[in-house]
Design a protein around this motif. Structure first.
Motif, PDB file in Angstrom:
ATOM      1  N   ASN A   1      -2.236   1.513  -5.684  1.00  0.00           N
ATOM      2  CA  ASN A   1      -1.599   0.215  -5.374  1.00  0.00           C
ATOM      3  C   ASN A   1      -2.582  -0.789  -4.770  1.00  0.00           C
ATOM      4  N   ILE A   2      -3.734  -0.931  -5.373  1.00  0.00           N
ATOM      5  CA  ILE A   2      -4.744  -1.840  -4.856  1.00  0.00           C
ATOM      6  C   ILE A   2      -4.415  -3.266  -5.291  1.00  0.00           C
ATOM      7  N   SER A   3      -4.200  -4.140  -4.317  1.00  0.00           N
ATOM      8  CA  SER A   3      -3.902  -5.542  -4.613  1.00  0.00           C
ATOM      9  C   SER A   3      -4.882  -6.487  -3.944  1.00  0.00           C
TER      10      SER A   3
ATOM     11  N   PHE B   1     -11.946   1.208  -1.309  1.00  0.00           N
ATOM     12  CA  PHE B   1     -11.952   0.505  -2.584  1.00  0.00           C
ATOM     13  C   PHE B   1     -12.537  -0.885  -2.372  1.00  0.00           C
TER      14      PHE B   1
ATOM     15  N   THR C   1      -9.775  -2.140   0.517  1.00  0.00           N
ATOM     16  CA  THR C   1      -8.604  -1.344   0.881  1.00  0.00           C
ATOM     17  C   THR C   1      -9.096   0.045   1.251  1.00  0.00           C
TER      18      THR C   1
ATOM     19  N   LEU D   1       0.834  -1.195   0.000  1.00  0.00           N
ATOM     20  CA  LEU D   1       0.000   0.000   0.000  1.00  0.00           C
ATOM     21  C   LEU D   1       0.875   1.254   0.000  1.00  0.00           C
TER      22      LEU D   1
ATOM     23  N   CYS E   1     -15.996  -7.284   1.475  1.00  0.00           N
ATOM     24  CA  CYS E   1     -16.478  -5.935   1.144  1.00  0.00           C
ATOM     25  C   CYS E   1     -17.962  -5.807   1.458  1.00  0.00           C
TER      26      CYS E   1
ATOM     27  N   TYR F   1      -9.009  -6.532  -1.575  1.00  0.00           N
ATOM     28  CA  TYR F   1     -10.218  -5.789  -1.174  1.00  0.00           C
ATOM     29  C   TYR F   1     -10.718  -6.268   0.173  1.00  0.00           C
TER      30      TYR F   1
ATOM     31  N   HIS G   1      -3.671   3.943   6.074  1.00  0.00           N
ATOM     32  CA  HIS G   1      -4.131   2.928   5.128  1.00  0.00           C
ATOM     33  C   HIS G   1      -4.382   1.625   5.858  1.00  0.00           C
TER      34      HIS G   1
ATOM     35  N   LYS H   1      -6.788   1.837  -9.757  1.00  0.00           N
ATOM     36  CA  LYS H   1      -6.238   0.656  -9.075  1.00  0.00           C
ATOM     37  C   LYS H   1      -4.718   0.748  -9.005  1.00  0.00           C
TER      38      LYS H   1
ATOM     39  N   TYR I   1      -8.015   4.047   2.458  1.00  0.00           N
ATOM     40  CA  TYR I   1      -7.010   5.100   2.607  1.00  0.00           C
ATOM     41  C   TYR I   1      -7.683   6.285   3.279  1.00  0.00           C
TER      42      TYR I   1
ATOM     43  N   MET J   1      -6.058  -2.677   4.903  1.00  0.00           N
ATOM     44  CA  MET J   1      -6.681  -3.602   3.968  1.00  0.00           C
ATOM     45  C   MET J   1      -7.402  -4.665   4.783  1.00  0.00           C
TER      46      MET J   1
END
Length: 168
Positions: free
Chosen positions: A132-134, A69, A138, A34, A77, A136, A151, A128, A140, A153
């Motif tokens: 730096n979304i890797s 995100f 995420t 992140l 999510c 979910y 940040h 994305k 900030y 996740m």
């Protein structure tokens, strides 16, 4: 009592400490890619389209911004997005940005099923990559000038979000 005899008599204490160490290590590993949250990274204004088709600009403002995100196929999510409703909107802009979706209808169905009450934005691959979304979800937190100050996740409880936004 010395430390060795304490741990020998209190194996549950050792097990709890070891478990906490594993969880903290996993969290650090999960968040490793992140954006830095020390205020050294400033996000340029970003443009999005809302579910209703209007333009939305993520731009400097008089409030901090919590950016969430998510992906519509993400079960975590779906469980956590409603927790954003506890964030004080007098102090924070709260935006939910959909990524990795197939259609607007998919996002609308997700928002309806999850009981989303706030703004949902349609993001894309440039967003994305920029954030730096890797995985979910995420989160900030950006200051008024869009500098990254926090940040995370993964799942966050209502209480966790409330505490995080009160501290910053």
């Amino acid at each position: 009592m010395d430390i060795k005899s304490f741990f020998k008599k209190s194996s549950w204490t050792r097990d709890i400490l070891f478990g906490m160490l594993i969880i903290l290590g996993f969290m650090a590993y999960q968040n490793r890619n992140l954006l830095d949250d020390d205020g050294s990274i400033q996000i340029s204004s970003q443009h999005f389209i809302t579910l209703s088709g209007d333009m939305y600009s993520l731009a400097p403002s008089d409030k901090k911004t919590l950016v969430y995100f998510f992906a519509p196929w993400c079960t975590v999510c779906k469980m956590s997005i409603a927790n954003l409703d506890v964030v004080d909107t007098n102090e924070y802009n709260v935006v939910r940005i959909a990524l990795d979706y197939q259609s607007v209808e998919e996002i609308e169905a997700f928002a309806k099923d999850a009981g989303v009450n706030g703004t949902v934005l349609l993001g894309g691959e440039p967003h994305k990559q920029r954030f730096n979304i890797s995985g979910y979800p995420t989160y900030y937190i950006l200051d008024e000038q869009l500098q990254v100050i926090s940040h995370d996740m993964g799942y966050s409880t209502s209480l966790g979000l409330k505490l995080r936004t009160k501290v910053l």
